[in-house]
Enzyme design. Structure first.
Site, mmCIF file in Angstrom:
data_model
loop_
_atom_site.group_PDB
_atom_site.id
_atom_site.type_symbol
_atom_site.label_atom_id
_atom_site.label_comp_id
_atom_site.label_asym_id
_atom_site.label_seq_id
_atom_site.Cartn_x
_atom_site.Cartn_y
_atom_site.Cartn_z
ATOM 1 N N ASN A 47 0.834 -1.208 0.000
ATOM 2 C CA ASN A 47 0.000 0.000 0.000
ATOM 3 C C ASN A 47 0.866 1.254 0.000
ATOM 4 O OD1 ASN A 47 0.539 -0.898 2.690
ATOM 5 N ND2 ASN A 47 -1.107 0.339 3.523
ATOM 6 N N GLU A 49 0.277 5.277 0.692
ATOM 7 C CA GLU A 49 -0.696 6.258 1.180
ATOM 8 C C GLU A 49 -0.391 7.652 0.666
ATOM 9 O OE1 GLU A 49 -0.995 5.609 5.448
ATOM 10 O OE2 GLU A 49 -2.206 3.810 5.070
ATOM 11 N N CYS A 58 -4.192 0.728 -2.414
ATOM 12 C CA CYS A 58 -4.052 -0.498 -1.632
ATOM 13 C C CYS A 58 -3.010 -1.420 -2.261
ATOM 14 C CB CYS A 58 -5.379 -1.249 -1.578
ATOM 15 S SG CYS A 58 -6.668 -0.453 -0.630
ATOM 16 N N GLU A 60 -3.272 -4.521 -3.018
ATOM 17 C CA GLU A 60 -3.840 -5.372 -4.070
ATOM 18 C C GLU A 60 -3.860 -4.649 -5.408
ATOM 19 O OE1 GLU A 60 -5.004 -4.697 -1.086
ATOM 20 O OE2 GLU A 60 -6.364 -6.252 -0.334
ATOM 21 N N CYS A 89 -10.435 -4.766 0.194
ATOM 22 C CA CYS A 89 -11.523 -3.784 0.326
ATOM 23 C C CYS A 89 -12.435 -3.847 -0.907
ATOM 24 C CB CYS A 89 -10.949 -2.385 0.512
ATOM 25 S SG CYS A 89 -10.392 -1.598 -1.025
ATOM 26 N N CYS A 92 -10.878 -2.769 -4.293
ATOM 27 C CA CYS A 92 -9.953 -3.787 -4.814
ATOM 28 C C CYS A 92 -10.717 -5.007 -5.320
ATOM 29 C CB CYS A 92 -8.940 -4.182 -3.749
ATOM 30 S SG CYS A 92 -7.757 -2.856 -3.407
#
Ligand code: THU
Length: 130
Positions: A47, A49, A58, A60, A89, A92
């Site tokens: 990830n 940010e 993310c 993924e 999530c 994703c």
């Protein structure tokens, strides 16, 4: 859908390793993902940010965009590693679904895989290509 124990273990180890590269100064929650393409190659992501939180990517999606950029379009499985283990999530799940169903392994930050399921089980009745 099936994945050997050896392949599962390798994916989990790769997700756990790349998790250490996560850039997560805001949440402090590091996630790693390892995506197995049908070609046999594994693509990793962590990830990343953003101070404008909505810009966060993310693990993924980081793995998936790398794979797609390398020309991959078909995937067998994805492993996600995090402290306490996580399930992908919603965003994703939706983006991964673009490329069909696959096995999803949720692993802790260290140690063996905890949970195994499929993307279609995580996102039933998905909105797909129109
Ligand atoms: N995150 C992931 O990378 N993957 C998930 O499956 C869940 C959440 C990241 C996004 C954000 O950087 C941090 O975890 C906290 O939500």
């Amino acid at each position: 859908m099936d994945l050997s124990k050896a392949a599962q273990d390798e994916l989990v180890v790769r997700a756990q390793a790349v998790r250490l590269n996560a850039y997560c100064p805001y949440s402090g929650f590091a996630v790693g993902a390892a995506l197995l393409a049908e070609s046999g190659r594994i693509y990793e992501g962590a990830n990343c940010e953003c101070a404008s939180f909505g810009g966060t990517i993310c693990a993924e999606r980081a793995a998936l965009t790398g794979a797609v950029s390398a020309g991959e379009r078909s995937f067998t499985a994805i492993a996600v590693a995090a402290d306490g283990s996580v399930s992908p999530c919603g965003i994703c799940r939706q983006l991964l679904t673009e490329f069909g169903d696959m096995i999803v392994l949720s692993a802790s930050a260290q140690g063996e895989a905890k949970k195994i399921t499929t993307l279609s089980a995580l996102l039933p009745d998905a909105f797909v290509k129109f």
